[in-house]
Design an enzyme around this catalytic site. Structure first.
Site, PDB file in Angstrom:
ATOM      1  N   GLU A 132       0.840  -1.197   0.000  1.00 36.01           N
ATOM      2  CA  GLU A 132       0.000   0.000   0.000  1.00 36.01           C
ATOM      3  C   GLU A 132       0.874   1.245   0.000  1.00 36.01           C
ATOM      4  O   GLU A 132       0.382   2.358   0.170  1.00 36.01           O
ATOM      5  CB  GLU A 132      -0.952  -0.006   1.190  1.00 36.01           C
ATOM      6  CG  GLU A 132      -0.276  -0.044   2.545  1.00 36.01           C
ATOM      7  CD  GLU A 132      -1.219   0.326   3.674  1.00 36.01           C
ATOM      8  OE1 GLU A 132      -1.637   1.487   3.713  1.00 36.01           O
ATOM      9  OE2 GLU A 132      -1.528  -0.550   4.493  1.00 36.01           O
ATOM     10  N   CYS A 166      -3.410  -3.260   4.451  1.00 37.00           N
ATOM     11  CA  CYS A 166      -2.477  -4.327   4.857  1.00 37.00           C
ATOM     12  C   CYS A 166      -2.852  -5.699   4.306  1.00 37.00           C
ATOM     13  O   CYS A 166      -2.220  -6.700   4.639  1.00 37.00           O
ATOM     14  CB  CYS A 166      -2.406  -4.394   6.383  1.00 37.00           C
ATOM     15  SG  CYS A 166      -2.108  -2.806   7.146  1.00 37.00           S
ATOM     16  N   THR A 208       3.206   3.596  16.062  1.00 35.23           N
ATOM     17  CA  THR A 208       2.792   2.294  15.502  1.00 35.23           C
ATOM     18  C   THR A 208       3.276   2.129  14.053  1.00 35.23           C
ATOM     19  O   THR A 208       2.718   1.349  13.292  1.00 35.23           O
ATOM     20  CB  THR A 208       1.259   2.078  15.589  1.00 35.23           C
ATOM     21  OG1 THR A 208       0.599   3.143  14.880  1.00 35.23           O
ATOM     22  CG2 THR A 208       0.767   2.068  17.015  1.00 35.23           C
ATOM     23  N   HIS A 301      -2.255 -10.356  11.698  1.00 38.53           N
ATOM     24  CA  HIS A 301      -1.741  -9.060  11.246  1.00 38.53           C
ATOM     25  C   HIS A 301      -1.551  -8.234  12.522  1.00 38.53           C
ATOM     26  O   HIS A 301      -2.467  -8.123  13.337  1.00 38.53           O
ATOM     27  CB  HIS A 301      -2.739  -8.385  10.303  1.00 38.53           C
ATOM     28  CG  HIS A 301      -2.451  -6.927  10.121  1.00 38.53           C
ATOM     29  ND1 HIS A 301      -1.252  -6.488   9.618  1.00 38.53           N
ATOM     30  CD2 HIS A 301      -3.165  -5.808  10.419  1.00 38.53           C
ATOM     31  CE1 HIS A 301      -1.258  -5.169   9.597  1.00 38.53           C
ATOM     32  NE2 HIS A 301      -2.399  -4.730  10.088  1.00 38.53           N
ATOM     33  N   ASN A 380       4.947  -2.125  12.799  1.00 35.13           N
ATOM     34  CA  ASN A 380       4.000  -2.555  11.773  1.00 35.13           C
ATOM     35  C   ASN A 380       4.652  -2.450  10.390  1.00 35.13           C
ATOM     36  O   ASN A 380       5.340  -1.469  10.103  1.00 35.13           O
ATOM     37  CB  ASN A 380       2.754  -1.645  11.818  1.00 35.13           C
ATOM     38  CG  ASN A 380       1.583  -2.206  11.026  1.00 35.13           C
ATOM     39  OD1 ASN A 380       1.688  -3.252  10.402  1.00 35.13           O
ATOM     40  ND2 ASN A 380       0.459  -1.501  11.050  1.00 35.13           N
TER      41      ASN A 380
HETATM   42  N1  ACO Z   1       1.546   2.446  30.913  1.00 38.82           N
HETATM   43  C1  ACO Z   1       0.928   1.367  30.393  1.00 38.82           C
HETATM   44  N2  ACO Z   1      -0.094   1.452  29.498  1.00 38.82           N
HETATM   45  C2  ACO Z   1      -0.521   2.675  29.167  1.00 38.82           C
HETATM   46  C3  ACO Z   1       0.069   3.839  29.686  1.00 38.82           C
HETATM   47  C4  ACO Z   1       1.143   3.685  30.595  1.00 38.82           C
HETATM   48  N3  ACO Z   1       1.755   4.727  31.123  1.00 38.82           N
HETATM   49  N4  ACO Z   1      -0.562   4.898  29.135  1.00 38.82           N
HETATM   50  C5  ACO Z   1      -1.518   4.420  28.312  1.00 38.82           C
HETATM   51  N5  ACO Z   1      -1.487   3.072  28.320  1.00 38.82           N
HETATM   52  C6  ACO Z   1      -2.314   2.142  27.557  1.00 38.82           C
HETATM   53  C7  ACO Z   1      -3.769   2.549  27.471  1.00 38.82           C
HETATM   54  O1  ACO Z   1      -4.483   2.166  28.631  1.00 38.82           O
HETATM   55  C8  ACO Z   1      -4.200   1.796  26.233  1.00 38.82           C
HETATM   56  O2  ACO Z   1      -4.394   0.457  26.552  1.00 38.82           O
HETATM   57  P1  ACO Z   1      -5.810  -0.259  26.295  1.00 38.82           P
HETATM   58  O3  ACO Z   1      -6.133  -0.020  24.839  1.00 38.82           O
HETATM   59  O4  ACO Z   1      -5.538  -1.681  26.582  1.00 38.82           O
HETATM   60  O5  ACO Z   1      -6.785   0.377  27.197  1.00 38.82           O
HETATM   61  C9  ACO Z   1      -2.942   1.826  25.352  1.00 38.82           C
HETATM   62  O6  ACO Z   1      -1.862   2.182  26.221  1.00 38.82           O
HETATM   63  C10 ACO Z   1      -3.007   2.852  24.235  1.00 38.82           C
HETATM   64  O7  ACO Z   1      -3.343   4.057  24.799  1.00 38.82           O
HETATM   65  P2  ACO Z   1      -4.446   4.989  24.122  1.00 38.82           P
HETATM   66  O8  ACO Z   1      -4.539   6.253  24.915  1.00 38.82           O
HETATM   67  O9  ACO Z   1      -5.687   4.229  23.876  1.00 38.82           O
HETATM   68  O10 ACO Z   1      -3.694   5.214  22.746  1.00 38.82           O
HETATM   69  P3  ACO Z   1      -3.775   6.364  21.710  1.00 38.82           P
HETATM   70  O11 ACO Z   1      -5.089   7.008  21.691  1.00 38.82           O
HETATM   71  O12 ACO Z   1      -2.615   7.236  21.961  1.00 38.82           O
HETATM   72  O13 ACO Z   1      -3.573   5.591  20.309  1.00 38.82           O
HETATM   73  C11 ACO Z   1      -3.797   3.889  18.652  1.00 38.82           C
HETATM   74  C12 ACO Z   1      -3.452   4.208  20.119  1.00 38.82           C
HETATM   75  C13 ACO Z   1      -5.267   4.171  18.423  1.00 38.82           C
HETATM   76  C14 ACO Z   1      -3.526   2.435  18.405  1.00 38.82           C
HETATM   77  C15 ACO Z   1      -2.921   4.776  17.711  1.00 38.82           C
HETATM   78  O14 ACO Z   1      -1.586   4.499  17.937  1.00 38.82           O
HETATM   79  C16 ACO Z   1      -3.250   4.574  16.237  1.00 38.82           C
HETATM   80  O15 ACO Z   1      -4.142   5.222  15.717  1.00 38.82           O
HETATM   81  N6  ACO Z   1      -2.484   3.699  15.508  1.00 38.82           N
HETATM   82  C17 ACO Z   1      -2.693   3.447  14.079  1.00 38.82           C
HETATM   83  C18 ACO Z   1      -3.958   2.687  13.800  1.00 38.82           C
HETATM   84  C19 ACO Z   1      -3.813   1.191  13.974  1.00 38.82           C
HETATM   85  O16 ACO Z   1      -2.740   0.657  14.125  1.00 38.82           O
HETATM   86  N7  ACO Z   1      -4.966   0.468  13.885  1.00 38.82           N
HETATM   87  C20 ACO Z   1      -4.998  -0.968  13.972  1.00 38.82           C
HETATM   88  C21 ACO Z   1      -5.685  -1.678  12.825  1.00 38.82           C
HETATM   89  S1  ACO Z   1      -5.425  -0.938  11.253  1.00 38.82           S
HETATM   90  C22 ACO Z   1      -3.774  -1.057  10.808  1.00 38.82           C
HETATM   91  O17 ACO Z   1      -3.197  -2.090  10.788  1.00 38.82           O
HETATM   92  C23 ACO Z   1      -3.081   0.164  10.432  1.00 38.82           C
END
Ligand code: ACO
Length: 508
Positions: A132, A166, A208, A301, A380
């Protein structure tokens, strides 16, 4: 009337030809059979019937020679310690300088696979690319890879690029296997290449990212056989992650929605897969439900490792909801409170998530954890993520441990396209067997990852800015040294005023 008769005669003739082709597959060019002489590939005997046990004969993994540490990134972005490392489950993230693009990644991994297997370049009859990371809306990465085949004179290679986030790598793998099991097959190998440069704009999604590519050699009598008739697919129109803006490398991403879509697709694909395998079993006289116990290993994945752990827990939740109340009471102790829930109501249910994650920890450690090696250390890689997980699994287990097992695989591409399928691992793990060779060829993965160079978050950010600056530029040679690349790596040497790209290779 006369016209009808002619049409009927023609139809009969076509049918005869088809029947001849379909029942006499052994009539393949004999030279093609003799060319099956690689160290790891198995020759197809002339007397063999239609190709059996089509799957992955060999694979090669490429990742960039530099990474940024996620603990360094936590400090740099002023987030709480543990957010990226524990929260997302990521320790390092690989990334590419402007010297590398998707073409160079694929050139490198294909050449490495061809050199290691010592395959003649004319023994490949189909080459599929899943990516992609689009740098040209018309010209396929595959056409750039043809450069590698030029000296051999082999231009008779089917296949082009396949794109849907992906999922492109899996679509390419299915295409390659389908070709080999069809009347179009000419007796030669197929190759599948998948790879991506996963980069996000600064913000929550940036940690990520990752980069890498995997090349797979597809053939009959494979040590990892794609199980026939066992694909559960779910496709749907959603805007969770997409790249409509051709002026940037970055996607538009709704992270939370993408996770929900991923888990929903897993539920649907797993349900279809289970239904199909149970039907096969019924025909063989076995009448019982399929569960995770029937998979010795499970790979996913992996956008970030924590999601994979949650996904395995989700499969246990699926098994739990489909089980009878007696089984629920005897095999899922402590989870009674979750009886009667509906899958579709639980995507945001943290109690379900936590309870099933806890209940499935041992299963995760046994079936999935080893597959996360590359994802943990490199991040990833979009289309190649699942196949990097497969490579990791092979690198962390002996051939004996893998022999005879069934590996479940879940592939997800945003937008969305997803499939659940499985590999049957060959029983033969004896020294010199295809399985033993495959496993030993990938065993240096941890050593190779450890040899990468650690870069600071400042250097990483500078390189991301450089990528932004040069994206879509013309008439330039990418700055930077080539000594930091791994030996044998292809790199982008020049983009001319007409966007034509020239590549060069580091000495091996
Ligand atoms: N210590 C331990 N864990 C922590 C801490 C800390 N200090 N702070 C936060 N966390 C945990 C949270 O509780 C959360 O865990 P949970 O989901 O089990 O509750 C995790 O860390 C992530 O924290 P969030 O605040 O939810 O994360 P954020 O909003 O910053 O973003 C996300 C995470 C959505 C995955 C972002 O990185 C993203 O958009 N990534 C790209 C999209 C993606 O990968 N999608 C997956 C499918 S599609 C694809 O493959 C591209």
């Amino acid at each position: 009337m006369q016209r009808l008769l002619t049409l009927a005669k023609q139809a009969l003739q076509v049918r005869r030809v088809m029947e001849e082709v379909l029942v006499t597959p052994a009539r393949l060019p004999s030279a093609a059979h003799q060319r099956f002489s690689t160290a790891s590939a198995v020759p197809l005997a002339k007397t063999d019937p239609w190709p059996k046990d089509v799957g992955i004969l060999d694979l090669e993994v490429y990742f960039p020679a530099q990474y940024v540490d996620q603990t360094d990134l936590e400090k740099y972005y002023h987030v709480e310690a543990g957010k990226f490392t524990t929260g997302l489950g990521q320790t390092h993230m690989g990334f590419c300088s402007v010297k590398e693009d998707i073409n160079s990644l694929c050139l490198t991994v294909v050449q490495k696979l061809m050199e290691r297997t010592k395959l003649p370049w004319d023994s490949v009859g189909r080459l599929e690319v899943g990516t992609e990371t689009i740098i040209d809306k018309s010209k396929a990465v595959k056409t750039v890879l043809m450069e590698l085949f030029q000296d051999s004179g082999n231009t008779d290679i089917e296949g082009i690029d396949t794109t849907n986030a992906c999922y492109g790598g899996t679509a390419s793998l299915f295409n390659a296997a389908n070709w080999m099991e069809s009347s179009s097959w000419d007796g030669r190998y197929a190759m599948v290449v998948c790879g991506d440069i996963a980069v996000y704009a600064s913000g929550n999604a940036r940690p990520t990212g990752g980069a890498g590519a995997v090349a797979m050699l597809i053939g009959p009598k494979a040590p990892l056989v794609l199980e026939r008739g066992l694909r559960g697919t779910h496709m749907e129109n959603v805007y969770d992650f997409y790249k409509p803006d051709g002026t940037t490398e970055y996607p538009i991403v709704d992270g939370k929605l993408s996770i929900q879509c991923y888990l929903r697709a897993l539920d649907r694909c797993y349900a279809v897969y289970r239904q199909k395998i149970q039907t096969q079993w019924k025909q063989a006289g076995i009448d019982r439900p399929f569960t995770l116990d029937d998979l010795q290993f499970m790979i996913f994945h992996t956008p970030f490792c924590k999601l994979t752990q949650k996904s395995l827990a989700r499969m246990v939740f699926n098994d739990f909801l489909s089980a009878s109340s007696e089984i629920q009471a005897s095999c899922y102790k402590g989870l009674e409170a979750f009886r009667g829930l509906k899958l579709e109501d639980t995507y945001a249910n943290k109690d379900v998530e936590k309870a099933f994650q806890k209940a499935s920890l041992d299963t995760f450690n046994k079936k999935t954890k080893a597959s996360l090696y590359l994802s943990t250390y490199n991040g990833n890689t979009y289309t190649s993520s699942l196949y990097g997980c497969l490579a990791s699994l092979l690198s962390q287990h002996s051939a004996q441990e893998l022999a005879g097992s069934r590996i479940g695989a879940f592939s997800y591409g945003s937008g969305l396209a997803a499939s659940f399928f499985s590999f049957r691992v060959s029983q033969d793990a004896s020294p010199g067997s295809p399985l033993e060779k495959l496993v030993s060829s990938i065993s240096d993965l941890p050593k190779r990852l450890a040899s990468r160079k650690r870069m600071s978050p400042e250097q990483f950010t500078e390189i991301m800015e450089q990528r932004e600056h040069f994206f879509k530029k013309v008439n330039y040679s990418p700055p930077g040294d080539t000594e930091s690349l791994f030996p044998g790596t292809w790199y982008l040497d020049r983009v001319d005023e007409l966007h034509r790209r020239k590549y060069a290779r580091c000495p091996v």
